[in-house]
Design a protein around this motif. Structure first.
Motif, PDB file in Angstrom:
ATOM      1  N   TRP A 162      43.154  62.703  57.496  1.00  0.00           N
ATOM      2  CA  TRP A 162      42.982  63.959  56.786  1.00  0.00           C
ATOM      3  C   TRP A 162      44.280  64.742  56.779  1.00  0.00           C
ATOM      4  O   TRP A 162      44.983  64.756  57.771  1.00  0.00           O
ATOM      5  N   PRO A 163      44.711  65.378  55.698  1.00  0.00           N
ATOM      6  CA  PRO A 163      43.973  65.582  54.457  1.00  0.00           C
ATOM      7  C   PRO A 163      44.141  64.466  53.429  1.00  0.00           C
ATOM      8  O   PRO A 163      43.410  64.424  52.457  1.00  0.00           O
ATOM      9  N   CYS A 164      45.122  63.577  53.621  1.00  0.00           N
ATOM     10  CA  CYS A 164      45.227  62.481  52.651  1.00  0.00           C
ATOM     11  C   CYS A 164      44.059  61.521  52.875  1.00  0.00           C
ATOM     12  O   CYS A 164      43.375  61.582  53.886  1.00  0.00           O
ATOM     13  N   PRO A 222      46.063  69.982  62.040  1.00  0.00           N
ATOM     14  CA  PRO A 222      46.883  69.459  60.956  1.00  0.00           C
ATOM     15  C   PRO A 222      47.706  70.578  60.307  1.00  0.00           C
ATOM     16  O   PRO A 222      47.303  71.742  60.312  1.00  0.00           O
ATOM     17  N   GLY A 223      48.841  70.212  59.747  1.00  0.00           N
ATOM     18  CA  GLY A 223      49.673  71.193  59.073  1.00  0.00           C
ATOM     19  C   GLY A 223      49.006  71.793  57.847  1.00  0.00           C
ATOM     20  O   GLY A 223      49.190  72.963  57.541  1.00  0.00           O
ATOM     21  N   HIS A 224      48.211  70.995  57.163  1.00  0.00           N
ATOM     22  CA  HIS A 224      47.527  71.477  55.959  1.00  0.00           C
ATOM     23  C   HIS A 224      46.287  72.267  56.359  1.00  0.00           C
ATOM     24  O   HIS A 224      45.380  71.733  56.995  1.00  0.00           O
ATOM     25  N   GLN A 225      46.261  73.526  56.007  1.00  0.00           N
ATOM     26  CA  GLN A 225      45.124  74.410  56.277  1.00  0.00           C
ATOM     27  C   GLN A 225      44.658  74.980  54.938  1.00  0.00           C
ATOM     28  O   GLN A 225      45.312  75.868  54.394  1.00  0.00           O
ATOM     29  N   PRO A 226      43.551  74.478  54.388  1.00  0.00           N
ATOM     30  CA  PRO A 226      43.139  74.873  53.039  1.00  0.00           C
ATOM     31  C   PRO A 226      42.464  76.241  52.949  1.00  0.00           C
ATOM     32  O   PRO A 226      42.206  76.717  51.853  1.00  0.00           O
ATOM     33  N   GLU A 237      43.405  81.498  57.204  1.00  0.00           N
ATOM     34  CA  GLU A 237      43.257  81.271  58.641  1.00  0.00           C
ATOM     35  C   GLU A 237      42.615  82.435  59.377  1.00  0.00           C
ATOM     36  O   GLU A 237      42.300  82.316  60.555  1.00  0.00           O
ATOM     37  N   ARG A 261      39.626  77.521  60.226  1.00  0.00           N
ATOM     38  CA  ARG A 261      40.718  76.629  60.649  1.00  0.00           C
ATOM     39  C   ARG A 261      40.204  75.199  60.645  1.00  0.00           C
ATOM     40  O   ARG A 261      39.068  74.942  61.030  1.00  0.00           O
TER      41      ARG A 261
END
Length: 124
Positions: free
Chosen positions: A64-66, A98-102, A105, A109
């Motif tokens: 995740w996220p890929c 993960p670095g990606h936070q959609p 925040e 999270r």
């Protein structure tokens, strides 16, 4: 007319059921199921919901996220207290962020458990 059903269990694949159950027990405070063993461990959830962890040989962690290795499940946990405190506690138990936070925040999270299953903390 819908069937009269109640969700009874959610089971996650993992390489080490007792370890993932221990992480989840520390994170949630749920009680271990008495018949847990090396191949299947579980926690007794609220309202009778069982959260299980089953051993899978050659386990491949989700990416995740890929979606190189797609996630199979994404769980949301309501946080009644401070999100920063909840995140810090879970990171201390072995979760990763993960670095990606959609999400914003301030309200949600995304973290991953020690076997890379993503889960969300949501401020309620």
């Amino acid at each position: 007319m819908p069937l009269q059903m109640k969700l009874g269990a959610i089971t996650l694949d993992c390489p080490d059921p007792p370890a993932l159950a221990a992480f989840s027990q520390q994170a949630t405070g749920l009680e271990p199921h008495p018949k847990s063993d090396a191949d299947f461990a579980a926690l007794n959830g609220e309202d009778g919901l069982l959260i299980g962890f089953q051993r899978v040989d050659a386990y491949r962690a989700p990416s995740w996220p890929c979606q190189t290795v797609p996630q199979r499940l994404h769980i949301y946990f309501d946080v009644r207290d401070d999100l920063d405190d909840a995140e810090a506690r879970l990171l201390g138990l072995g979760a990763s962020k993960p670095g990606h936070q959609p999400h914003d925040e301030d309200r949600a999270r995304v973290l991953t458990d020690p076997t890379a299953h993503p889960f969300c903390l949501v401020k309620r």
